[in-house]
Design an enzyme around this catalytic site. Structure first.
Site, PDB file in Angstrom:
ATOM      1  N   CYS A   1       0.970  -1.059   0.022  1.00 44.33           N
ATOM      2  CA  CYS A   1       0.134   0.046   0.105  1.00 44.33           C
ATOM      3  C   CYS A   1       0.844   1.245  -0.017  1.00 44.33           C
ATOM      4  O   CYS A   1       1.541   1.433   1.044  1.00 44.33           O
ATOM      5  CB  CYS A   1      -0.760  -0.057   1.312  1.00 44.33           C
ATOM      6  SG  CYS A   1      -2.154   1.503   1.210  1.00 44.33           S
TER       7      CYS A   1
ATOM      8  N   CYS B   1     -11.477  14.094   4.252  1.00 43.87           N
ATOM      9  CA  CYS B   1     -12.509  13.014   4.573  1.00 43.87           C
ATOM     10  C   CYS B   1     -12.575  12.999   6.207  1.00 43.87           C
ATOM     11  O   CYS B   1     -11.848  12.827   7.062  1.00 43.87           O
ATOM     12  CB  CYS B   1     -12.449  11.710   4.001  1.00 43.87           C
ATOM     13  SG  CYS B   1     -12.006  11.948   2.254  1.00 43.87           S
TER      14      CYS B   1
HETATM   15 FE1  SF4 Z   1      -8.213   9.520   0.755  1.00 43.82          FE
HETATM   16 FE2  SF4 Z   1      -9.811  11.334   1.945  1.00 43.82          FE
HETATM   17 FE3  SF4 Z   1      -8.049  10.439   3.387  1.00 43.82          FE
HETATM   18 FE4  SF4 Z   1      -7.337  12.169   1.678  1.00 43.82          FE
HETATM   19  S1  SF4 Z   1      -8.448  12.560   3.487  1.00 43.82           S
HETATM   20  S2  SF4 Z   1      -6.488  10.021   2.100  1.00 43.82           S
HETATM   21  S3  SF4 Z   1      -8.800  11.598  -0.002  1.00 43.82           S
HETATM   22  S4  SF4 Z   1      -9.617   9.148   2.365  1.00 43.82           S
END
Ligand code: SF4
Ligand code: SAH
Length: 406
Positions: A132, A143
């Site tokens: 990963c 998010c």
């Molecule tokens: Fe992915 Fe959202 Fe986390 Fe950025 S904030 S790594 S877009 S899940």
């Protein structure tokens, strides 16, 4: 139980790349040729030299010019005077009780910036091993359930830094051919430790399109690392304008971080949805180049207790994906200190999965891996914002209160 090896000690296999010299790692063949011409390699030799370097870098995995046995001594010295192929510094390697490994890398500053740190995770499974890889330091997106999202974007990783994560993982796992194997050694397709890669580490890969593209094209090159494009998956939160380009220009498998099936909820969970709402995202998915039943899009869906895990959500999910060759990846929420979301409960997730399965979608529940070393999805965050001990303890308590199967 997990353990951690501090590789920053002088005795460890650490090799700090010399930042002042340009690296030859992660360049396209054309750029590599240009770099050689730039130090006076005659035109008629360039093609042959590029081939030689490509073989040493990506089939044999060398990180020192002096190991390139069939390159003349003078040429090796000239290359070393101008360029580096050294690996980045590994600050720490952690190995989880379940065999998952996590590396903390430190990359030198670019321009006026500071050194940066990122994480890479290796997940061994029956018959395969998945790496990963991170694409950015931090993330511009926020998010609400993602640990990386709490860290501001520091910078994009270069193609060298993205590819180096794969090279170091293969070094550490003994995945490059032995020094003693004949010169013509090729990377075997079977029995590799790293058989798959996923762009699911820190950052939004489609906000670093050019560097991600270059690194993945080198990883997929049949005369080098030769990872099949079907074993490379790029995950995006939904950067719609770059989705078609991903299929056309990189040609790898696509994963979409969906997580919600209604715009009002997705606006909150995955805020890029306000810019590119579900309708546009689904249209881009339907048009994804090369999409077929054999090359499905994976839709990731993190199960957040009482937020997006009802049967009504499952029904809407099936409706939304109708007509798209798809797999649904249900991800149990992985907690981190400071989050307001709660861990999934097994019964709810199974009811959800059963509905989706009965509608004809493969919907494996992703078993959390490496939680004891904070290596599970969404738990990555560079140690420039290292967790304090008290936070670690709080997290452990959360996981025990959740399901205790960390
Ligand atoms: Fe992915 Fe959202 Fe986390 Fe950025 S904030 S790594 S877009 S899940
Ligand atoms: N930025 C890209 C890729 C990195 S995130 C993207 O968002 O797709 C990799 C996956 O882990 C995404 O599906 C992400 O939504 C999910 N994820 C983030 N935080 C999580 C958490 N705390 N628990 C479970 N999955 C999480």
């Amino acid at each position: 139980m997990s353990f951690s090896i501090d590789l920053a000690r002088p005795t460890g296999p650490r090799q700090a790349a010399a930042p002042e010299k340009g690296s030859l790692v992660g360049l396209s063949r054309e750029s590599l040729g240009e770099a050689l011409r730039g130090i006076g390699v005659p035109d008629r030799q360039v093609r042959m030299r590029v081939q030689q370097l490509w073989h040493w870098l990506y089939v044999r995995g060398v990180s020192d010019f002096s190991d390139m046995a069939n390159v003349s001594k003078d040429m090796r010295a000239e290359l070393a005077r101008h360029f580096t192929i050294a690996r980045p510094e590994i600050v720490e390697e952690q190995i989880s009780a379940d065999g998952t490994r996590k590396w903390l890398f430190r990359f030198p500053p670019r321009g006026a910036g500071r050194p940066v740190e990122i994480e890479t995770v290796y997940i061994p499974e029956e018959g395969r091993g998945t790496l990963c890889i991170s694409s950015q330091v931090g993330c511009t997106l926020t998010c609400s359930f993602c640990h990386t999202g709490t860290q501001k974007l520091v910078r994009n990783l270069t193609s060298e830094e993205i590819l180096s994560q794969l090279l170091v993982a293969r070094d550490r796992l003994g995945d490059f051919p032995d020094r003693d194997t004949p010169d013509g050694a090729i990377v075997p397709a079977e029995g590799r430790k790293v058989s798959n890669i996923v762009m699911m580490g820190m950052g939004e890969p489609l906000y670093n399109f050019d560097n991600v593209k270059q690194a993945l094209l080198v990883a997929a090159d049949g005369d080098g690392l030769s990872l099949s494009k079907r074993r490379i998956t790029l995950s995006t939160s939904g950067v719609v304008p770059e989705i078609t380009r991903t299929g056309e220009e990189i040609g790898v498998m696509l994963a979409i971080s969906l997580h919600a099936v209604r715009d009002d909820l997705r606006d909150m969970l995955v805020p890029i949805n306000k810019k590119y709402p579900l309708k546009e995202l689904m249209e881009a998915c339907r048009r994804y180049p090369g999409l077929s039943n054999a090359r499905r899009i994976t839709f990731e869906y993190v199960m957040l207790k009482d937020v997006n895990d009802s049967l009504a959500d499952a029904k809407e999910l099936v409706r939304l994906l109708r007509g798209i060759p798809a797999k649904i990846n249900l991800i149990p929420f992985n907690p981190w200190p400071g989050t307001n979301y709660q861990c999934w409960d097994w019964e709810t997730i199974e009811t959800f999965a059963d509905y989706v399965n009965s509608a004809g979608y493969a919907s494996p529940i992703r078993t959390p891996r490496g939680r004891d070393i904070l290596a599970a999805c969404g738990q990555l965050k560079s140690e420039s914002e290292r967790m304090r001990k008290s936070e670690r303890l709080a997290l452990e308590a959360m996981m025990i209160a959740g399901h205790g199967e960390a």
